[in-house]
Design an enzyme around this catalytic site. Sequence first.
Site, PDB file in Angstrom:
ATOM      1  N   TYR A  64       0.856  -1.191   0.000  1.00  7.10           N
ATOM      2  CA  TYR A  64       0.000   0.000   0.000  1.00  7.10           C
ATOM      3  C   TYR A  64       0.885   1.231   0.000  1.00  7.10           C
ATOM      4  O   TYR A  64       1.889   1.269   0.719  1.00  7.10           O
ATOM      5  CB  TYR A  64      -0.916   0.025   1.234  1.00  7.10           C
ATOM      6  CG  TYR A  64      -2.365  -0.123   0.819  1.00  7.10           C
ATOM      7  CD1 TYR A  64      -3.001   0.920   0.156  1.00  7.10           C
ATOM      8  CD2 TYR A  64      -3.068  -1.296   1.035  1.00  7.10           C
ATOM      9  CE1 TYR A  64      -4.311   0.782  -0.277  1.00  7.10           C
ATOM     10  CE2 TYR A  64      -4.372  -1.437   0.614  1.00  7.10           C
ATOM     11  CZ  TYR A  64      -4.996  -0.387  -0.049  1.00  7.10           C
ATOM     12  OH  TYR A  64      -6.278  -0.515  -0.481  1.00  7.10           O
ATOM     13  N   GLU A  66      -0.451   4.877  -0.440  1.00 15.71           N
ATOM     14  CA  GLU A  66      -1.203   6.117  -0.671  1.00 15.71           C
ATOM     15  C   GLU A  66      -0.319   7.318  -0.382  1.00 15.71           C
ATOM     16  O   GLU A  66       0.525   7.283   0.514  1.00 15.71           O
ATOM     17  CB  GLU A  66      -2.448   6.150   0.230  1.00 15.71           C
ATOM     18  CG  GLU A  66      -3.544   5.283  -0.331  1.00 15.71           C
ATOM     19  CD  GLU A  66      -4.787   5.271   0.529  1.00 15.71           C
ATOM     20  OE1 GLU A  66      -4.955   6.181   1.352  1.00 15.71           O
ATOM     21  OE2 GLU A  66      -5.581   4.336   0.362  1.00 15.71           O
ATOM     22  N   ASP A 241      -6.879  14.234 -24.168  1.00 16.97           N
ATOM     23  CA  ASP A 241      -6.800  12.810 -23.837  1.00 16.97           C
ATOM     24  C   ASP A 241      -6.096  12.128 -25.009  1.00 16.97           C
ATOM     25  O   ASP A 241      -6.676  11.908 -26.064  1.00 16.97           O
ATOM     26  CB  ASP A 241      -8.225  12.277 -23.648  1.00 16.97           C
ATOM     27  CG  ASP A 241      -8.257  10.788 -23.328  1.00 16.97           C
ATOM     28  OD1 ASP A 241      -7.207  10.130 -23.451  1.00 16.97           O
ATOM     29  OD2 ASP A 241      -9.338  10.285 -22.972  1.00 16.97           O
ATOM     30  N   THR A 270      -3.624   6.669 -21.608  1.00 20.96           N
ATOM     31  CA  THR A 270      -3.429   5.307 -21.123  1.00 20.96           C
ATOM     32  C   THR A 270      -1.982   4.958 -21.439  1.00 20.96           C
ATOM     33  O   THR A 270      -1.332   5.629 -22.249  1.00 20.96           O
ATOM     34  CB  THR A 270      -4.347   4.299 -21.845  1.00 20.96           C
ATOM     35  OG1 THR A 270      -4.129   4.405 -23.254  1.00 20.96           O
ATOM     36  CG2 THR A 270      -5.808   4.541 -21.536  1.00 20.96           C
ATOM     37  N   LYS A 273      -1.856   1.377 -24.913  1.00 21.18           N
ATOM     38  CA  LYS A 273      -2.270   1.299 -26.323  1.00 21.18           C
ATOM     39  C   LYS A 273      -1.013   1.483 -27.198  1.00 21.18           C
ATOM     40  O   LYS A 273      -0.108   0.668 -27.120  1.00 21.18           O
ATOM     41  CB  LYS A 273      -3.367   2.321 -26.599  1.00 21.18           C
ATOM     42  CG  LYS A 273      -4.600   2.166 -25.689  1.00 21.18           C
ATOM     43  CD  LYS A 273      -5.690   3.125 -26.112  1.00 21.18           C
ATOM     44  CE  LYS A 273      -6.640   3.497 -25.012  1.00 21.18           C
ATOM     45  NZ  LYS A 273      -7.706   2.564 -24.733  1.00 21.18           N
ATOM     46  N   ARG A 279      -1.240  -2.066 -18.640  1.00 24.70           N
ATOM     47  CA  ARG A 279      -2.552  -1.418 -18.581  1.00 24.70           C
ATOM     48  C   ARG A 279      -2.507  -0.374 -17.487  1.00 24.70           C
ATOM     49  O   ARG A 279      -2.157  -0.674 -16.343  1.00 24.70           O
ATOM     50  CB  ARG A 279      -3.638  -2.435 -18.221  1.00 24.70           C
ATOM     51  CG  ARG A 279      -3.858  -3.501 -19.227  1.00 24.70           C
ATOM     52  CD  ARG A 279      -5.197  -4.132 -19.019  1.00 24.70           C
ATOM     53  NE  ARG A 279      -6.228  -3.203 -19.434  1.00 24.70           N
ATOM     54  CZ  ARG A 279      -6.649  -3.083 -20.691  1.00 24.70           C
ATOM     55  NH1 ARG A 279      -6.151  -3.833 -21.638  1.00 24.70           N
ATOM     56  NH2 ARG A 279      -7.580  -2.219 -20.994  1.00 24.70           N
TER      57      ARG A 279
HETATM   58  N1  PLP Z   1      -9.649   7.725 -23.235  1.00 23.33           N
HETATM   59  C1  PLP Z   1      -9.654   7.293 -24.497  1.00 23.33           C
HETATM   60  C2  PLP Z   1      -9.500   8.278 -25.614  1.00 23.33           C
HETATM   61  C3  PLP Z   1      -9.812   5.928 -24.780  1.00 23.33           C
HETATM   62  O1  PLP Z   1      -9.835   5.497 -26.049  1.00 23.33           O
HETATM   63  C4  PLP Z   1      -9.952   5.024 -23.694  1.00 23.33           C
HETATM   64  C5  PLP Z   1     -10.105   3.570 -23.895  1.00 23.33           C
HETATM   65  O2  PLP Z   1     -10.576   3.049 -24.797  1.00 23.33           O
HETATM   66  C6  PLP Z   1      -9.957   5.534 -22.404  1.00 23.33           C
HETATM   67  C7  PLP Z   1      -9.798   6.876 -22.205  1.00 23.33           C
HETATM   68  C8  PLP Z   1     -10.177   4.633 -21.210  1.00 23.33           C
HETATM   69  O3  PLP Z   1      -9.092   3.851 -20.949  1.00 23.33           O
HETATM   70  P1  PLP Z   1      -9.203   2.633 -19.893  1.00 23.33           P
HETATM   71  O4  PLP Z   1      -9.888   1.540 -20.601  1.00 23.33           O
HETATM   72  O5  PLP Z   1      -7.794   2.330 -19.538  1.00 23.33           O
HETATM   73  O6  PLP Z   1      -9.973   3.158 -18.728  1.00 23.33           O
END
Ligand code: PLP
Length: 478
Positions: A64, A66, A241, A270, A273, A279
């Site tokens: 843990y 935090e 994002d 993320t 990808k 992950r």
């Molecule tokens: N943001 C975008 C643009 C995504 O394509 C995705 C996943 O497909 C996410 C966020 C969410 O990612 P996670 O599945 O790791 O929560």
Amino acid sequence: MSRNAESTAFRSALEVIRAVEPRVADAIGAELTDQRESLKLIASENYASPATLLAMGNWFSDKYAEGTVGRRFYAGCQNVDTVEALAAEHARELFGAAHAYVQPHSGIDANLVAFWAVLADRVESPALKKAQVRQVNDLTEADWFALRRELGNQRMLGMSLDAGGHLTHGFRPNISGKMFDQRSYGTDPETGLIDYDRVAEAAREFKPLILVGGYSAYPRKVNFRILREIADSVGATFMVDMAHFAGLVAGKVFTGDFDPVPHAHIVTTTTHKSLRGPRGGMVLCQPELADQVDRGCPMVLGGPLPHVMAAKAVALAEARRPDFADYAQRIVDNSQALAEGLLSRGAKLVTGGTDNHLVLIDVSGYGLTGRQAEQALLDSGIVTNRNSVPQDPNGAWYTSGIRIGTPALTTRGLGTAEMDQTAELIHTVLTQTTAGANADGTPSKAKYTLDPALADKVARQATDLLTPFPLYPAIDLA
Ligand code: PLP
């Protein structure tokens, strides 16, 4: 490192697991076989390196931690500090970011951390000072009403779902759709491209607190400099994002106006990808948001996952190597070759092509829904996913599109020649699939017919295509 080391590591791990629950060991082995044999074109998937995978499977999982580096709510976190600091340092260096927060467990969590950080930051704004609110934690129900009035009910302007935006950008099935009043910008109906003048117009009308850039299914570059100018013109925070294309930013395929990091106040991603890590998620931000971002745990996250942060550090170190830039460029070369191969055979593509890692086929051109096409391709050993196309008449469940992406096959080593062959296989399946009918004779959006012998033949051809490019070649579980 000897190739044997990888085999030994994974074989030994499975032996240890098998002694407790053999079915789990079998499933892990079967997953490797399945991944080795299928033509994986899921745009959001990849194959992490053995080093990244192994960094996750150990006793860091027990800890843990935090808090943040050097400031934990638990004792004995010195080694967690080491890996978290390393991951953050690699992230800052790789992306040229002022601050990196590597704790988010996933992309959704990273977005939630970012949204809350922006809200919390605005609480300190002069407009709200008069409500005498110092900390977002101190807000009462009445304060929230005041805040909504002050900030226009926390408005978010993001890309529409059918144009390629993501659920977490203010849509109802996600908490962001409850936290924010959302309005979307779409794409030009003729070209399929983002129309920045329309985005500016929507921003002027709607006055969002957050303007979101980024997507899950838009096959083109986005000009983040222009989006930042739009955000500035209405006093919005600009968030990007980059979950899908972080690998292309890391590999310097997207630079200048197309690199979100110098333009956005806050960037989320993320790590699994195109970035090819474990992950997980991550937030990069300008210094003024750093304190709020670092409160992600416990504000919206559970305890950090030290084993995943260790794997993030490994994967980010890999992405800083010169060969990652080569990998990122090959992802795009492959994606463009795949698009060319499909176009030359008569397929209809959203925006007519691609300049990133993904291609969106409008399968209405084949008389199919996305659901029918996805299943027919799967029958033929080709793994894709259905996706809406702009103004999709079939909605988000059946859809009219198939999204395909090249990060995974590029990791295996497939190149542009194999992409043309892949296009041929996809086109063959889609031209040979016919839409089915319901029992009452009405057209079905799910049923389809495809000669099983043809599906088998294509599946064999797909396997042949993969044979010269073994997945995890050094790993032999036999
Ligand atoms: N943001 C975008 C643009 C995504 O394509 C995705 C996943 O497909 C996410 C966020 C969410 O990612 P996670 O599945 O790791 O929560």
